[in-house]
Design a protein around this motif. Sequence first.
Motif, PDB file in Angstrom:
ATOM      1  N   ARG A  98       0.832  -1.206   0.000  1.00  0.00           N
ATOM      2  CA  ARG A  98       0.000   0.000   0.000  1.00  0.00           C
ATOM      3  C   ARG A  98       0.868   1.257   0.000  1.00  0.00           C
ATOM      4  NH1 ARG A  98      -3.183  -1.589   3.594  1.00  0.00           N
ATOM      5  NH2 ARG A  98      -1.961  -0.925   5.395  1.00  0.00           N
ATOM      6  N   GLU A  99       1.882   1.272   0.849  1.00  0.00           N
ATOM      7  CA  GLU A  99       2.722   2.471   0.945  1.00  0.00           C
ATOM      8  C   GLU A  99       3.527   2.703  -0.325  1.00  0.00           C
ATOM      9  OE1 GLU A  99       6.197   4.453   3.763  1.00  0.00           O
ATOM     10  OE2 GLU A  99       5.248   2.571   4.349  1.00  0.00           O
ATOM     11  N   ILE A 100       4.101   1.645  -0.876  1.00  0.00           N
ATOM     12  CA  ILE A 100       4.940   1.789  -2.076  1.00  0.00           C
ATOM     13  C   ILE A 100       4.113   2.254  -3.259  1.00  0.00           C
ATOM     14  CG2 ILE A 100       6.282   0.509  -3.776  1.00  0.00           C
ATOM     15  CD1 ILE A 100       7.328  -1.200  -1.427  1.00  0.00           C
ATOM     16  N   LEU A 101       2.935   1.660  -3.449  1.00  0.00           N
ATOM     17  CA  LEU A 101       2.102   2.040  -4.579  1.00  0.00           C
ATOM     18  C   LEU A 101       1.574   3.461  -4.418  1.00  0.00           C
ATOM     19  CD1 LEU A 101       0.103  -1.258  -5.233  1.00  0.00           C
ATOM     20  CD2 LEU A 101       2.093  -0.389  -6.461  1.00  0.00           C
ATOM     21  N   ALA A 102       1.185   3.822  -3.189  1.00  0.00           N
ATOM     22  CA  ALA A 102       0.701   5.177  -2.953  1.00  0.00           C
ATOM     23  C   ALA A 102       1.809   6.193  -3.192  1.00  0.00           C
ATOM     24  CB  ALA A 102       0.163   5.304  -1.526  1.00  0.00           C
ATOM     25  N   ARG A 103       3.015   5.880  -2.701  1.00  0.00           N
ATOM     26  CA  ARG A 103       4.140   6.796  -2.899  1.00  0.00           C
ATOM     27  C   ARG A 103       4.469   6.936  -4.385  1.00  0.00           C
ATOM     28  NH1 ARG A 103       8.088   4.265  -0.282  1.00  0.00           N
ATOM     29  NH2 ARG A 103       7.618   5.229   1.721  1.00  0.00           N
ATOM     30  N   SER A 104       4.429   5.831  -5.095  1.00  0.00           N
ATOM     31  CA  SER A 104       4.736   5.876  -6.533  1.00  0.00           C
ATOM     32  C   SER A 104       3.726   6.744  -7.271  1.00  0.00           C
ATOM     33  CB  SER A 104       4.737   4.454  -7.115  1.00  0.00           C
ATOM     34  OG  SER A 104       5.756   3.678  -6.526  1.00  0.00           O
ATOM     35  N   TYR A 105       2.441   6.630  -6.883  1.00  0.00           N
ATOM     36  CA  TYR A 105       1.423   7.440  -7.543  1.00  0.00           C
ATOM     37  C   TYR A 105       1.620   8.915  -7.220  1.00  0.00           C
ATOM     38  CZ  TYR A 105      -3.050   9.213  -9.132  1.00  0.00           C
ATOM     39  OH  TYR A 105      -4.023   9.926  -9.786  1.00  0.00           O
ATOM     40  N   ILE A 106       1.967   9.219  -5.963  1.00  0.00           N
ATOM     41  CA  ILE A 106       2.198  10.608  -5.584  1.00  0.00           C
ATOM     42  C   ILE A 106       3.397  11.176  -6.327  1.00  0.00           C
ATOM     43  CG2 ILE A 106       2.996  12.068  -3.682  1.00  0.00           C
ATOM     44  CD1 ILE A 106       1.122  10.642  -1.850  1.00  0.00           C
ATOM     45  N   GLU A 107       4.450  10.382  -6.482  1.00  0.00           N
ATOM     46  CA  GLU A 107       5.619  10.850  -7.227  1.00  0.00           C
ATOM     47  C   GLU A 107       5.249  11.171  -8.671  1.00  0.00           C
ATOM     48  OE1 GLU A 107       8.405   7.708  -6.666  1.00  0.00           O
ATOM     49  OE2 GLU A 107       9.212   8.552  -4.816  1.00  0.00           O
ATOM     50  N   THR A 108       4.409  10.338  -9.268  1.00  0.00           N
ATOM     51  CA  THR A 108       3.946  10.606 -10.627  1.00  0.00           C
ATOM     52  C   THR A 108       3.107  11.874 -10.667  1.00  0.00           C
ATOM     53  OG1 THR A 108       3.921   8.242 -11.137  1.00  0.00           O
ATOM     54  CG2 THR A 108       2.620   9.681 -12.565  1.00  0.00           C
ATOM     55  N   LEU A 109       2.239  12.020  -9.657  1.00  0.00           N
ATOM     56  CA  LEU A 109       1.340  13.167  -9.602  1.00  0.00           C
ATOM     57  C   LEU A 109       2.110  14.476  -9.452  1.00  0.00           C
ATOM     58  CD1 LEU A 109      -1.680  14.026  -9.413  1.00  0.00           C
ATOM     59  CD2 LEU A 109      -1.451  13.822  -6.935  1.00  0.00           C
ATOM     60  N   VAL A 110       3.023  14.537  -8.488  1.00  0.00           N
ATOM     61  CA  VAL A 110       3.743  15.795  -8.259  1.00  0.00           C
ATOM     62  C   VAL A 110       4.731  16.076  -9.382  1.00  0.00           C
ATOM     63  CG1 VAL A 110       3.478  15.619  -5.763  1.00  0.00           C
ATOM     64  CG2 VAL A 110       5.543  14.708  -6.827  1.00  0.00           C
ATOM     65  N   GLY A 111       5.137  15.019 -10.093  1.00  0.00           N
ATOM     66  CA  GLY A 111       6.029  15.227 -11.232  1.00  0.00           C
ATOM     67  C   GLY A 111       5.373  15.984 -12.373  1.00  0.00           C
ATOM     68  N   ARG A 112       4.038  16.026 -12.387  1.00  0.00           N
ATOM     69  CA  ARG A 112       3.316  16.730 -13.446  1.00  0.00           C
ATOM     70  C   ARG A 112       3.069  18.199 -13.105  1.00  0.00           C
ATOM     71  NH1 ARG A 112      -1.153  12.304 -13.327  1.00  0.00           N
ATOM     72  NH2 ARG A 112      -0.183  10.543 -14.399  1.00  0.00           N
ATOM     73  N   VAL A 113       3.344  18.585 -11.845  1.00  0.00           N
ATOM     74  CA  VAL A 113       3.065  19.971 -11.432  1.00  0.00           C
ATOM     75  C   VAL A 113       4.148  20.884 -11.994  1.00  0.00           C
ATOM     76  CG1 VAL A 113       2.799  21.537  -9.467  1.00  0.00           C
ATOM     77  CG2 VAL A 113       1.927  19.188  -9.337  1.00  0.00           C
ATOM     78  N   PRO A 114       3.784  21.863 -12.820  1.00  0.00           N
ATOM     79  CA  PRO A 114       4.802  22.750 -13.405  1.00  0.00           C
ATOM     80  C   PRO A 114       5.359  23.711 -12.365  1.00  0.00           C
ATOM     81  CG  PRO A 114       2.602  23.519 -13.972  1.00  0.00           C
ATOM     82  CD  PRO A 114       2.420  22.208 -13.258  1.00  0.00           C
ATOM     83  N   ARG A 115       6.534  24.217 -12.639  1.00  0.00           N
ATOM     84  CA  ARG A 115       7.121  25.221 -11.748  1.00  0.00           C
ATOM     85  C   ARG A 115       6.287  26.503 -11.819  1.00  0.00           C
ATOM     86  NH1 ARG A 115      12.200  24.479  -9.658  1.00  0.00           N
ATOM     87  NH2 ARG A 115      13.262  22.571 -10.289  1.00  0.00           N
TER      88      ARG A 115
END
Length: 303
Positions: A98-115
């Motif tokens: 649960r933690e690894i998959l949630a963290r991976s999704y969050i990393e993908t999500l925040v990676g899309r946020v532009p500066r």
Amino acid sequence: MKALMWRRPAGRLIVVAAIAACSPLDQDKVAARVNGEKILAEEVDLALQYKGVAKHDPTARQRLVEKLVIEELLAQQFLRGTPGSALVEKSAVSAARREILARSYIETLVGRVPRPTAEQMSAYYRDNPNMFARRRIFTLRQLDVSAAPSRHAELRRRVGGAESLDALADWLRRENIRFVRTDLERGSDELEGNLVAQLDGLKKAEVGVLDTSSGLRVIQLVRTRPAPIDEKTASPSIEQRLWREMRVAAVEAEVSRLSGMAAISIPEGAPRGAMQALVPDPDPPLARRITGVAPPSVKAPGG
């Protein structure tokens, strides 16, 4: 047959992990075997990615495989010799997944946020004068007091009547109340907004009291001096600070969106409605692990 082997001086652990009897296809998928249990190459790749190391770095890869082999040896020994270990294993696997998959999704999500744009950064500078244009340096003396809640009112009265912070510290010692004393100097941009507002209400050498999670904090304002920062100088820190806030906001918005579509219930209490939005637990939230910033205070579902 290929083998991965390393040895330590006599009397210490000698570990041999063999990759044996594998087809060429298996060789690509299996990083090591420990008593027949596979350590998959995918596991190694994921761990390297999480550490920010290139998966084709042979030195880092070998070091990590050795670490995973030792962990597998210890895990196997735990399962062999610990009553109820099967339940522990099942719970650990579930929690880790649960933690690894949630963290991976969050990393993908925040990676899309532009500066943030230049316009957003300028607006942030204008909207936070205490952090920049009217920034000040506070010199403080403080006592972090670990007192029982039943003594908070008494302590507040003592603060009001104390001749000095030293006199209050002497009283705390006589009462066997634990405290930690700190002298510090902080810019208003390093302090929480509510603390800056309270410090603004203090005169030089005056003492104030704040509630903390572990007790009370007694603060004495020693002095303050102006230390403004112009927009150009502040721009790099504004970009990082604002970008972190934007990523936290993106995580909170996505959790609210997903929870709004889900049927969520809490065993200890009444079932929550499917439209009740949840936000990350602030202690410690996944958002904080990824971005380094804590989200705003959290309300309990339905509260």
